[in-house]
Scaffold this motif. Structure first.
Motif, PDB file in Angstrom:
ATOM      1  N   UNK A   1      42.423  52.396  43.653  1.00  0.00           N
ATOM      2  CA  UNK A   1      42.004  51.924  42.334  1.00  0.00           C
ATOM      3  C   UNK A   1      40.496  52.084  42.215  1.00  0.00           C
ATOM      4  N   UNK A   2      40.056  52.752  41.136  1.00  0.00           N
ATOM      5  CA  UNK A   2      38.624  52.889  40.879  1.00  0.00           C
ATOM      6  C   UNK A   2      38.245  51.943  39.743  1.00  0.00           C
ATOM      7  N   UNK A   3      37.407  50.957  40.062  1.00  0.00           N
ATOM      8  CA  UNK A   3      36.987  49.947  39.093  1.00  0.00           C
ATOM      9  C   UNK A   3      35.529  50.215  38.722  1.00  0.00           C
ATOM     10  N   UNK A   4      35.203  50.200  37.423  1.00  0.00           N
ATOM     11  CA  UNK A   4      33.810  50.405  37.010  1.00  0.00           C
ATOM     12  C   UNK A   4      33.364  49.249  36.136  1.00  0.00           C
ATOM     13  N   UNK A   5      32.131  48.787  36.349  1.00  0.00           N
ATOM     14  CA  UNK A   5      31.624  47.622  35.623  1.00  0.00           C
ATOM     15  C   UNK A   5      31.343  47.931  34.165  1.00  0.00           C
TER      16      UNK A   5
END
Lengths: 252, 252, 252, 252, 252, 252, 252, 252
Positions: F126-130
């Protein structure tokens, strides 16, 4: 009159080829020359070749092309070898306009015009570079060392993440009398190289990298903190300085 | 078996003093020795003298006295010369308990026990210090260089704010084959020294100073940015490293 | 009404050339002027020449050409001498459009229009620069000091790596009442100069250099940590500030 | 022989009080003295009073009490005034053991022994301190300036957060010929002071503060970036240096 | 009730060993427990073992021995395994006073009391350390990983300046499922290790070094700029964090 | 010959589909290939896919388009999958001129040409970006992870200032086997994410922000000091590195 | 449905103007709206006006004009007031293409479209700027505060080097309920202002300056170390953030 | 005479309780008092309570116990409330020797003596702390705010790695009029808190942490770069300053 011209003159006097009156005249002429030529914006050190074995080198960075052209003309006009570092193409063009035979080494960003015989260094200087991106700095070092009278070998793209690329070349490491190691990013290559040899290693951090490389600080700190004790360090991207020191050592 | 022992053996074989059977036996014994002795917390490199001309040196900083005593015993037990740097007095006491003849150089903070003949360097190493406060680092450099087989001269308290103190000693500068310059505060002395000589200068910034000297950063940056091109730099307070490099150069 | 106009008026009253009624009228007029002219985006200090001996100087950096032109018009309109620092050519063009006689000093990046008599300083201010690349900052200092009423001498390209270039000029060092020393890279020149003289030295670090010079930090730290105790320092590249302080001293 | 002794001798020759033979003898004696006394770990500059108006000052920091005592004895033995800065109490005790009449100023951390007449400065030096915690640095400056022959006034605890404390003392600001401003934390006081006067301001950042004051960096940067153009800066906590510069200026 | 207790209960229900009424009662009891115990100065997370596989770990740094003893009692009182990191001896003594069977690992500075079965990781975690001085951090990592249910191997004193020490141990590198590399000074070891393996490398910079190592910054930057792309980094000296991540990976 | 080709060949030998003579010939051919192809300015590691599961990846930054095109041709010519990172559009054009089927992912700044079967990872990355501004780095990570054989999910614009945006997606967090968290500014997101899951979190600071974000330093420091112990960190903007590590983990 | 719409609805229910069935319907509709609109690259927080009194503000920096236009359309489409900060002209043009009535404030670099009634703050917010170069940041603050429902006064070019410019305006300082102080260079103005008033001061360092101002670090540190205890600080150049906090305070 | 004494006097005049002659006498007496009491090393601001609502607070850091005792006696002698911050135990003992009833709060390191009625703030100040180690700073803030007349609530050990500890306390967050958030390490808590409330958040970074926390720099940068726009920041460990600002806001 540089060191070899002086030695030659004295030899001739000793052998009777030149009489003392003529020798005296030549020496007085040489002494009469002003050691520094003051151009107002620059003072050119014409005795440097005598004192340090190579004429004054011009750092192009921060000077205008016109200033460099004037300095170059002054140096070359005395018959000295010219070397300008950090020279962009337009600086070369300004120099070429006044010195037709000056040549340009674009990767190394050097302008040069060889006019004197330079004493040869005793052994081989090996220039090692960690990655392809370090080439401009590595070439500045390699070409400078060649101009200063040294045999130079190149060993490029042998960074520590693929340690076998370096270990495969141990023979060439062993053949060098002085080694220049150019690396950016974590700057670890000089430590590994120095552990494999028994000659001095001059480390050159490069500004190659991004983020926390901080324009070469990471590599610089890595090299200063090398756990190998045969490593000394020059300024970030200072290929010229490394070559100059390596040449001083190689001429001992 | 170090380099000179090996050379001696081969000479004896060539001259017939030792027969090949005996030589083979000795060489096999030497090869059978493990090049690294693993003490668990440390691996001692017994072949370093072969590879690099001087046995492994122990950095005392960050090790316990007990660890250093055990390492020292292992090194000295093989007949190698012992050198421990950054050694506080209590570390020396722990070493002395196991190695009676070890000696301590308090200003230089070195523990040593000379047991081998070390090859002599070709010329003189000059250690220059800017101020009285730089002496511990300068002495670490000078004593290390002596232990590594070099003639060492000292020139102390010749900082750039009284430039005549240095200029008065130009003769001694001219006599050196390699120069180590130790300076804190603004770290300007290597630039001036390098401009007066034609031999390599190894600069050692010290943590001497206060305020914006930032524990030696000011001196370090001054030296890295030296306008004299014959200066390379080692870590802050790293007198040992400077001496090691100077010795490598002086043994070329 | 500046300090000399005031003094002149009072002298005339004392000598009877101006009667007290007229003097009162003129003084009331002067007091009626608002000491700060508020242009909305800037407040111009019209009493600064009275308080500090020279009218308010405009820092061009960070202002738009239009803002500077408006400020310049306001200053010059009161008969004050105009000085704009860090002025790019396009800023000069905007000023020239409203003040025909304003002139531009391109190396020093100054716009100026002399309109008042400035009191003369007592001695000579010497501006020393380490290298050719430091000239823009050195010229900012030299030209500013001249505009502020001082005799100014220049001594350029005398960096510490060739210490004889400086020592050859000791006579000129000795003639100065205040010395401004401009240097980039390791910033060592002020220490050496200060050790040779007994007058105050104002050191100006420049952003000249690369790598670990960090835009002038190395030079700045070198100067702050000077082992010579007569050196005080201004901001990186702040030739104007150095000249202003030197002028204050020279007017004591 | 210092400058005033020399002048006095020449006056006596001119007036016939001393004949030329005697004068020649005295001058030869003076020239025969070695300008630098080399103690091995330190070289003492005995001609400094001649060159710079005050004898060499000893920085206690980083020296051992024994070293300082030896240097102090050498200086005082020639009849020069002694000044040791950054001296802890135990250093004073070592000096006192060899120089009975040496005195200690504990807040300023100075050891001193006045033995010569020092030329008086022309005006008043005002030492301004922002807060109570800045007193050790302020007193180092004030006492040093007094020893160097200046009238010194003190104005303490006038930080910018209560600007009226400063404005109430404008008269005293106006009376000074040079002003030293000592401040930690944000270091804003020199900017405000400089805006109120027309004399040079020497700013001394102190290491007073916590957190993001970073041992004085915040104050140092604040002073270097002063929007008031009459401020120059010395190293963090360098009260001595500020006093030395202020005294040089006040003796012009 | 932790994850394995829960699984066991549900298995028993499925197999009929526990009836649903009893299971319901037990689950309600578990849910009735407050997930955070608020001690006022600390909130203890009793559900962490459920969420993350290991109970809450206590960072000793910055807490008083009394606070840690109270927290330890609360954790152990629930039958959870206790782990306190960065614990000096006096903290252990305070904990031991309330938890007789707590044990102390002095090199790793850990207090622990194992009370629960921890799930075993799938493979081996290898902890590699560059030098003897890095052992406290390496042992913090190794002991933590063991407590978290992993097989741990240690490989110490294999810094890059003697690259053969590392290459001799390639077999052990190849056997690991996750590798933790602990190094100070230039921090180059993780790059070399990562280039030799195909498993994730967790790099731990240590504060070991001096001068320009800046308390571990040099090593940290070296690791962040690693030219080997399989390296991720934790905080300086954070052996615990590295072990925790390695254990999470090894439990996948 | 990569790992799967080798395995397949051995399977065929075992099953009799390929006879040993043919197998020997193929293996000898593979061994005869030079593991590093030396282009002079670059050495291409053709055995990397064997050692590390994915062919050598080319960092575009700091290389010229011509250099990258030559390297790309060499890699693709061996049948390996090509991946160039940090590639500006003009670099892609140079590559496309020699490799018609190469494709460009502009947001991620990747050039790629898939030619080999890559082993699939075991779970989901999972790639999470702020924030929206972090997308280029997040996409570099996500696309790289996909190319390396992983299922990738994206969760963007869930910064901590609106914590419910993240909490609403806890289900997706729980589904991941490894999580990459990309954030600029204060870099707080990885701490919060790591506290919600029990899988390893790879944190990528971005250079997004202004002022005191210092090009990503604030985010980097925030992540290194994470109070959640399951977070390890890569260089600023190093989306590729994070993906590579996540993929190594996901292939365990 | 924002806070005032909700209050109005409940008032109408209480007064009988709206019956409970209708109210229930409207409330359910509002609850049915998704609080975050997920555009893929951005999640727009439509409930922010309810929670925090002003709709979500868009930071233009680091987003493409197309992204901002899409976000702007989404926000404005719900009838919310639009505010985009750090918007270059081309971003405005992209927004204007989809929102005809959006307006642009070029000095403040803001795009805005007012669509809702915003609650009025209780008193006056005063924006003070040290110099002309600080105007872009000061205007960002002033315009933002106005859009958020506050009376705003401006007081520009009152830096501490001319303290009377500020003291002349004490009346206006005294009239404010919250003060925003914007300053670059040494950042001293907030300390002085805070010492003159008894209301909270929000300090905004700007990146204005050169040399050792380090892009606003000097001003930032100056403000953090303010000796006046009523000063809190936001990020360098963060005029928007200061206005937002000032508005929160002014709405208490 | 403080503000409430003044108001009371005027009320009494208005109501006839005090006649104008008496009032005039009292006012003249008050005006005759010197607003600053100059102790030489400190100037005490006796009118501060009038100007800013609370008497001058003494920063203990950097002052000697004797200095603080003298200042405390001066303040308390006028009937003002005493508050000394950063007071070690020995400072308290010096104060207690001259002020018997002074009390000491050891965790908060405050010395206090309440002597005046302080006006009450309008709402509640909530002090939130991320971890147990942050308590000294949090208590400095909480106790200061109480002394300044505010209702204070405490919410401790709710760091972002266990976000539910914070979310469980949303009711208490919602009840506050101003929130102080104290956090070390990555300093992420203020961003999360600010996103949950609509009141101003004052963030206090603490020096808690190790390694790359750099004595609070990481937390400070995290807070300055907060993605939540309602956060302003004070100096590292400055609990007092945060409380002072929060109190100013709460008294609006």
């Amino acid at each position: 009159m540089n060191a070899s011209q002086l030695k030659s003159l004295l030899d001739h006097v000793a052998s009777g080829q030149v009489d003392t009156g003529e020798a005296e005249r030549q020496l007085l002429d040489a002494l009469r020359e002003r050691p520094f030529e003051n151009l107002g914006f620059a003072r050119i050190d014409h005795h440097r070749a005598v004192r340090q074995g190579f004429p004054e080198v011009v750092l192009g960075l921060g000077k205008t092309p016109a200033q460099v052209a004037a300095i170059a003309q002054e140096i070359a006009g005395r018959g000295s070898t010219l070397l300008v570092t950090r020279a962009p193409l337009e600086m070369y063009e300004a120099v070429k306009a006044v010195l037709r035979s000056a040549i340009y080494l674009p990767t190394a960003r050097l302008i040069t015009l060889q006019q004197q015989d330079i004493a040869r260094g005793a052994g081989q200087i090996l220039v090692v570079a960690a990655g392809t991106s370090d080439l401009p700095v590595a070439e500045e070092a390699a070409c400078t060392a060649e101009l200063m009278g040294n045999d130079v070998e190149r060993l490029y793209d042998v960074g520590v993440a693929g340690i076998h690329r370096l270990l495969n070349e141990r023979r060439r490491l062993a053949d060098a009398r002085v080694i220049i190691v150019v690396a950016g990013m974590e700057g670890a290559l000089p430590s590994v190289v120095s552990g494999l040899v028994s000659v001095p290693v001059i480390a050159v951090p490069t500004s190659i990298g991004y983020g926390a490389s901080f324009g070469g600080i990471a590599a610089l700190l890595g090299m200063l903190n090398s756990c190998a004790s045969g490593v000394s360090v020059v300024n970030i991207d200072n290929g010229f300085g490394a070559a100059n020191i390596a040449s001083l050592i190689n001429h001992l």
